[in-house]
Design an enzyme around this catalytic site. Structure first.
Site, PDB file in Angstrom:
ATOM      1  N   THR A  14       1.780   0.334  -3.113  1.00 18.04           N
ATOM      2  CA  THR A  14       2.086   1.343  -4.142  1.00 18.04           C
ATOM      3  C   THR A  14       3.494   1.187  -4.710  1.00 18.04           C
ATOM      4  OG1 THR A  14       0.619   2.935  -3.107  1.00 18.04           O
ATOM      5  CG2 THR A  14       2.324   3.850  -4.516  1.00 18.04           C
ATOM      6  N   ASP A  57      -2.902  -4.875  -2.525  1.00 19.69           N
ATOM      7  CA  ASP A  57      -2.973  -3.537  -1.938  1.00 19.69           C
ATOM      8  C   ASP A  57      -3.183  -3.830  -0.452  1.00 19.69           C
ATOM      9  OD1 ASP A  57      -4.341  -0.459  -2.796  1.00 19.69           O
ATOM     10  OD2 ASP A  57      -4.430  -1.208  -0.751  1.00 19.69           O
ATOM     11  N   SER A  58      -2.489  -3.129   0.425  1.00 19.28           N
ATOM     12  CA  SER A  58      -2.518  -3.544   1.836  1.00 19.28           C
ATOM     13  C   SER A  58      -3.891  -3.381   2.478  1.00 19.28           C
ATOM     14  CB  SER A  58      -1.445  -2.817   2.647  1.00 19.28           C
ATOM     15  OG  SER A  58      -1.804  -1.483   2.875  1.00 19.28           O
ATOM     16  N   SER A  59      -4.825  -2.750   1.786  1.00 17.06           N
ATOM     17  CA  SER A  59      -6.198  -2.701   2.306  1.00 17.06           C
ATOM     18  C   SER A  59      -6.803  -4.104   2.332  1.00 17.06           C
ATOM     19  CB  SER A  59      -7.072  -1.791   1.439  1.00 17.06           C
ATOM     20  OG  SER A  59      -6.466  -0.533   1.341  1.00 17.06           O
ATOM     21  N   ASP A  90      -0.934   1.688   3.701  1.00 21.54           N
ATOM     22  CA  ASP A  90      -2.234   1.901   4.358  1.00 21.54           C
ATOM     23  C   ASP A  90      -2.393   1.098   5.648  1.00 21.54           C
ATOM     24  OD1 ASP A  90      -2.927   3.661   2.397  1.00 21.54           O
ATOM     25  OD2 ASP A  90      -4.298   2.327   1.331  1.00 21.54           O
ATOM     26  N   THR A 275      -7.234   5.602  23.751  1.00 20.36           N
ATOM     27  CA  THR A 275      -7.677   6.983  23.512  1.00 20.36           C
ATOM     28  C   THR A 275      -7.719   7.330  22.016  1.00 20.36           C
ATOM     29  OG1 THR A 275      -7.190   9.331  23.854  1.00 20.36           O
ATOM     30  CG2 THR A 275      -5.310   7.844  23.933  1.00 20.36           C
ATOM     31  N   GLN A 276      -8.686   8.180  21.677  1.00 18.12           N
ATOM     32  CA  GLN A 276      -8.760   8.686  20.300  1.00 18.12           C
ATOM     33  C   GLN A 276      -7.671   9.738  20.047  1.00 18.12           C
ATOM     34  OE1 GLN A 276     -12.753  10.070  19.380  1.00 18.12           O
ATOM     35  NE2 GLN A 276     -13.662   8.195  20.172  1.00 18.12           N
ATOM     36  N   CYS A 277      -7.054  10.235  21.123  1.00 13.78           N
ATOM     37  CA  CYS A 277      -5.975  11.223  20.950  1.00 13.78           C
ATOM     38  C   CYS A 277      -4.739  10.533  20.383  1.00 13.78           C
ATOM     39  CB  CYS A 277      -5.583  11.851  22.287  1.00 13.78           C
ATOM     40  SG  CYS A 277      -6.859  12.892  22.958  1.00 13.78           S
TER      41      CYS A 277
HETATM   42  N1  ASP Z   1      -3.184   1.532  -1.104  1.00 11.49           N
HETATM   43  C1  ASP Z   1      -1.762   1.345  -0.999  1.00 11.49           C
HETATM   44  C2  ASP Z   1      -1.522   0.155  -0.079  1.00 11.49           C
HETATM   45  O1  ASP Z   1      -1.579   0.298   1.111  1.00 11.49           O
HETATM   46  C3  ASP Z   1      -1.095   2.578  -0.481  1.00 11.49           C
HETATM   47  C4  ASP Z   1       0.405   2.468  -0.325  1.00 11.49           C
HETATM   48  O2  ASP Z   1       1.037   1.489  -0.646  1.00 11.49           O
HETATM   49  O3  ASP Z   1       1.007   3.433   0.125  1.00 11.49           O
HETATM   50  O4  ASP Z   1      -1.267  -0.936  -0.550  1.00 11.49           O
END
Ligand code: ASP
Length: 339
Positions: A14, A57-59, A90, A275-277
């Site tokens: 972002t 985008d880091s996804s 992300d 753990t999910q916690c």
């Molecule tokens: N979708 C964006 C990413 O991870 C979100 C961010 O940068 O905060 O690249």
């Protein structure tokens, strides 16, 4: 003291995005991003920057992307005093975790930062995040960099990277480090908590360049079916599983479910219990519902985050350790990733 030399590595996220004609945010150029912080030109450090050929985008981050970042840092390690990586938030905690394992014996800072609002917007958090990250990366003591580990800086706080996770999609303070204290807090002054820092014992970097992505994550939920678990444990070539359990490491006692895990282990798959916690740790054997997991050979991941556990498993599985060595390394801290 000589002027510190800092390398900014721009990967996307972002922070450098602008909207296209449909109003969708997409990564834009490094030049555009740096033009939005003119004050950087006068900053008392030699700041060099490079942008990846493919900004993401880091996804879209994957193990090749982590290895590329690792290579850039390794290739430039002797030329710079510190590294600031501009990265989407992300998956930032995953990247920070992976780099912490790949870069052994760091004696220089590697600080990942980004923002929730693009740098071109008036109310952006990006400008402050970049400038504070550079300032932290420049800090020295007795002629050597003060910070010697992979960190995340976001909204006033510096965290050990492999202890974090992204908990908010809207707050400027998007990250938490639930089981480890802050490394630094930036207010009108920078307060560093040196007692929490990792210190390298030898002054040469050992850079690793392999990760195994034959891994999966199973998140338990009430009502999970055996066939769902089997669909994962029977994946051909699978080497490791992160098992996200309840509370202090508990799972259903259903025989069929336990058998699935036992069979997977007998085929050589390593299962790591996380753990999910958000806060606290796995303690196999505390309840009956975790005793069986321990007995069949599931490894306790202590208080590791899922991000750190996944990166650690990918890192260690690539090394072809014996089961005994692998189990031992999974249960001890090798980069400050667990208590
Ligand atoms: N979708 C964006 C990413 O991870 C979100 C961010 O940068 O905060 O690249």
């Amino acid at each position: 003291m000589k002027r510190p030399k800092i390398l900014i590595i721009y990967t996307g996220g972002t922070i450098g995005m602008i909207k296209n004609e449909k109003g969708v945010l997409l990564p834009f150029s490094l030049e555009n991003l740096l033009n939005d912080i003119p004050l950087l030109k006068d900053y008392p450090a030699d700041i060099n920057s490079l942008g990846l050929d493919k900004l993401i985008d880091s996804s879209d981050a994957d193990t090749d992307f982590w290895l590329l970042l690792n290579k850039i840092i390794t290739d430039n390690y002797d030329k710079f005093d510190g590294f600031v990586i501009l990265h989407g938030s992300d998956t930032m905690a995953y990247t920070a975790s992976a780099l912490s394992f790949l870069l052994e014996n760091l004696s220089k800072p590697v600080i990942l930062t980004g923002s929730q609002l693009p740098i071109g917007l008036l109310r952006t958090d990006g400008r402050e995040n970049i400038i504070a990250s550079i300032e932290l990366a420049c800090m020295h003591k007795n002629g050597v960099p003060l910070i010697q580990e992979v960190c995340i800086y976001f909204e006033d706080n510096l965290y050990r990277g492999n202890r974090t996770n992204k908990f908010s999609a809207e707050n400027f303070d998007a990250f938490i480090s639930p089981n480890f204290p802050l490394l630094a807090h930036v207010g009108t002054e920078i307060k560093v908590f040196e007692e929490n820092f990792l210190k390298s014992s030898i002054d040469f970097l050992i850079s690793h360049n392999e990760l195994c992505n034959e891994v999966a994550i199973i998140k338990l939920f009430p009502g999970i079916q055996v066939k769902t678990i089997k669909a994962i444990t029977e994946i051909i070539g699978l080497k490791g599983i992160i098992l996200e359990t309840y509370g202090s490491g508990n799972a259903p006692t259903d025989k069929e479910i336990i058998n699935c895990f036992e069979e997977a282990i007998s085929k050589g798959i390593t299962i790591l219990n996380i753990t999910q916690c958000t806060v606290g740790k796995v303690q196999q054997g505390k309840y009956e519902t975790s005793t069986k997991l321990r007995d069949i050979g599931i490894v306790s991941g202590g208080d590791m985050t899922t991000e750190a556990a996944l990166a650690k498993l990918m890192f260690l599985l690539a090394k072809n350790y014996s089961l005994k060595e692998l189990t031992k390394l999974l249960t001890i801290s090798i980069r400050g990733e667990m208590s």
